[in-house]
Design an enzyme around this catalytic site. Structure first.
Site, PDB file in Angstrom:
ATOM      1  N   ASP A  29       0.862  -1.168   0.000  1.00  0.00           N
ATOM      2  CA  ASP A  29       0.000   0.000   0.000  1.00  0.00           C
ATOM      3  C   ASP A  29       0.912   1.235   0.000  1.00  0.00           C
ATOM      4  O   ASP A  29       2.135   1.114   0.097  1.00  0.00           O
ATOM      5  CB  ASP A  29      -0.868  -0.068   1.266  1.00  0.00           C
ATOM      6  CG  ASP A  29      -1.708   1.179   1.458  1.00  0.00           C
ATOM      7  OD1 ASP A  29      -2.394   1.583   0.517  1.00  0.00           O
ATOM      8  OD2 ASP A  29      -1.674   1.748   2.575  1.00  0.00           O
ATOM      9  N   ALA A  74       0.052   5.280   1.388  1.00  0.00           N
ATOM     10  CA  ALA A  74      -0.027   6.106   2.611  1.00  0.00           C
ATOM     11  C   ALA A  74      -0.194   5.232   3.851  1.00  0.00           C
ATOM     12  O   ALA A  74      -1.039   4.339   3.892  1.00  0.00           O
ATOM     13  CB  ALA A  74      -1.185   7.099   2.507  1.00  0.00           C
ATOM     14  N   ALA A 111     -13.366  10.810   9.685  1.00  0.00           N
ATOM     15  CA  ALA A 111     -12.771  10.683   8.354  1.00  0.00           C
ATOM     16  C   ALA A 111     -11.904   9.431   8.243  1.00  0.00           C
ATOM     17  O   ALA A 111     -11.801   8.820   7.183  1.00  0.00           O
ATOM     18  CB  ALA A 111     -11.945  11.921   8.025  1.00  0.00           C
ATOM     19  N   MET A 157     -11.175   4.351   5.931  1.00  0.00           N
ATOM     20  CA  MET A 157      -9.904   4.444   5.200  1.00  0.00           C
ATOM     21  C   MET A 157      -9.513   3.114   4.554  1.00  0.00           C
ATOM     22  O   MET A 157      -9.688   2.054   5.139  1.00  0.00           O
ATOM     23  CB  MET A 157      -8.800   4.904   6.161  1.00  0.00           C
ATOM     24  CG  MET A 157      -7.518   5.274   5.453  1.00  0.00           C
ATOM     25  SD  MET A 157      -7.754   6.574   4.224  1.00  0.00           S
ATOM     26  CE  MET A 157      -7.991   7.982   5.276  1.00  0.00           C
ATOM     27  N   LYS A 175     -11.615   6.646  -2.895  1.00  0.00           N
ATOM     28  CA  LYS A 175     -12.051   7.887  -2.234  1.00  0.00           C
ATOM     29  C   LYS A 175     -13.530   8.223  -2.443  1.00  0.00           C
ATOM     30  O   LYS A 175     -14.165   8.763  -1.546  1.00  0.00           O
ATOM     31  CB  LYS A 175     -11.165   9.068  -2.680  1.00  0.00           C
ATOM     32  CG  LYS A 175      -9.675   8.864  -2.379  1.00  0.00           C
ATOM     33  CD  LYS A 175      -9.417   8.450  -0.930  1.00  0.00           C
ATOM     34  CE  LYS A 175      -7.969   8.061  -0.701  1.00  0.00           C
ATOM     35  NZ  LYS A 175      -7.743   7.241   0.475  1.00  0.00           N
ATOM     36  N   HIS A 235     -15.301   6.050  -0.114  1.00  0.00           N
ATOM     37  CA  HIS A 235     -14.999   6.531   1.238  1.00  0.00           C
ATOM     38  C   HIS A 235     -15.963   7.672   1.609  1.00  0.00           C
ATOM     39  O   HIS A 235     -16.549   7.686   2.701  1.00  0.00           O
ATOM     40  CB  HIS A 235     -13.541   7.016   1.271  1.00  0.00           C
ATOM     41  CG  HIS A 235     -13.032   7.380   2.621  1.00  0.00           C
ATOM     42  ND1 HIS A 235     -11.824   6.932   3.101  1.00  0.00           N
ATOM     43  CD2 HIS A 235     -13.534   8.162   3.617  1.00  0.00           C
ATOM     44  CE1 HIS A 235     -11.629   7.430   4.327  1.00  0.00           C
ATOM     45  NE2 HIS A 235     -12.651   8.185   4.653  1.00  0.00           N
ATOM     46  N   ARG A 283     -10.781  -1.616  -3.282  1.00  0.00           N
ATOM     47  CA  ARG A 283     -10.846  -2.432  -2.071  1.00  0.00           C
ATOM     48  C   ARG A 283     -12.206  -2.290  -1.384  1.00  0.00           C
ATOM     49  O   ARG A 283     -12.800  -1.235  -1.473  1.00  0.00           O
ATOM     50  CB  ARG A 283      -9.766  -1.948  -1.084  1.00  0.00           C
ATOM     51  CG  ARG A 283      -8.401  -1.972  -1.640  1.00  0.00           C
ATOM     52  CD  ARG A 283      -7.590  -1.001  -0.816  1.00  0.00           C
ATOM     53  NE  ARG A 283      -6.219  -1.030  -1.280  1.00  0.00           N
ATOM     54  CZ  ARG A 283      -5.313  -0.171  -0.860  1.00  0.00           C
ATOM     55  NH1 ARG A 283      -5.640   0.768  -0.001  1.00  0.00           N
ATOM     56  NH2 ARG A 283      -4.095  -0.233  -1.310  1.00  0.00           N
ATOM     57  N   ASP A 328      -2.112  -0.946   5.882  1.00  0.00           N
ATOM     58  CA  ASP A 328      -2.436  -0.447   7.226  1.00  0.00           C
ATOM     59  C   ASP A 328      -3.938  -0.310   7.451  1.00  0.00           C
ATOM     60  O   ASP A 328      -4.351   0.261   8.446  1.00  0.00           O
ATOM     61  CB  ASP A 328      -1.766   0.921   7.454  1.00  0.00           C
ATOM     62  CG  ASP A 328      -2.336   2.003   6.560  1.00  0.00           C
ATOM     63  OD1 ASP A 328      -2.825   3.025   7.073  1.00  0.00           O
ATOM     64  OD2 ASP A 328      -2.309   1.830   5.337  1.00  0.00           O
TER      65      ASP A 328
END
Length: 275
Positions: A15, A17, A48, A52, A56, A59, A163, A189
């Protein structure tokens, strides 16, 4: 032709970030807060961080579906957010994200050395992200100036489904010419990122301290007392449990031992799907 199971890892799918760059995964989260604020809707950084790992747009849709956020939106606009409203927020999010990405582009300490170690073992470096290509191009460019270039990159809008679907991880398998998904390890993460690896039939490694779940920068992480760190680890382990990662480690610097362990398990005939 040898159709035996793989005996060692061929690729690591990383991944971005919170895994290789941007300790604490701040670039994506901070921008969600700012994009919503421009629509007079307050969203906290904790809210927010919730979804994650997803693409986006998804999200933002997930955030808008949270009752408290939907209610704030209704107060501002007299209706709960439609898909068009989500798209409007997303369109505001994109330029903000591209503009701010450089502020959080530093590599995670030890990432370069770890990746070099993997490459010395003949492991290819694939990568994927919840970022769309427009943002990913910028992330990739900034990482290159810091010395990190992956062998392949798949953005969330380059596949039909992001994802937790397995498409991005599998696109790496195809591009890198890997002969068996069991010879791949997915490092992430976030829970959607681990589910992606699981669904792709790969080994999976969840990062506990460098990403979204802990949500601290490197200095903040280093400043944690041992009791505090132990209790945070416990909380985050519980958070990941349902996605069934094969391994949970603090940061990417702990990865070489995991790689050695997976190679041992593959050599013993073990496969990721059976665990």
């Amino acid at each position: 032709m040898n159709y035996a199971n793989p005996t060692k890892l061929q690729a690591a799918i990383l991944d971005w970030a919170g895994t290789v760059v941007d300790f604490g995964s701040f670039a994506p989260t901070q921008i969600f807060v700012e994009a919503f604020a421009e629509f007079d809707v307050q969203v906290s950084i904790e809210e927010a961080r919730g979804p994650m790992g997803m693409g986006k747009w998804d999200h933002i849709r997930t955030l808008c579906d949270q009752p408290q956020v939907a209610e704030r939106y209704r107060k501002a606009f007299g209706r709960t957010p439609t898909d068009d409203d989500v798209t409007a927020i997303y369109k505001r999010f994109m330029p903000l994200q591209i503009e701010k990405i450089a502020e959080h582009s530093a590599l995670i300490p030890g990432a370069l050395e770890t990746i070099a170690n993997l490459r010395q073992q003949g492991i290819k470096i694939g990568s994927c992200s919840g970022y769309p290509k427009q943002v990913m191009d910028k992330v990739v460019e900034l990482a290159a100036t810091n010395g990190y270039v992956a062998d392949h990159v798949v953005a969330t809008d380059e596949v039909p489904n992001g994802r937790p679907w397995p498409a991005q991880a599998l696109a790496n398998v195809i591009a890198l010419g890997i002969d068996d998904v069991a010879a791949c390890v997915k490092i992430d993460d976030t829970v959607p990122g681990i589910l992606e690896g699981r669904r792709a039939g790969m080994w999976t490694v969840a990062l506990i301290c460098s990403g979204n779940a802990l949500g601290l920068d490197y200095a903040g992480y280093q400043a944690l007392g041992s009791e505090e760190l132990a209790s945070e680890r416990k909380r985050i382990h519980a958070m990941f449990e349902g996605s069934r990662p094969h391994y949970m480690i603090d940061t990417i610097t702990d990865l070489p031992e995991v790689i050695a362990d997976i190679n041992q398990r593959l050599a013993n005939g073990e496969m990721p799907q059976s665990h």
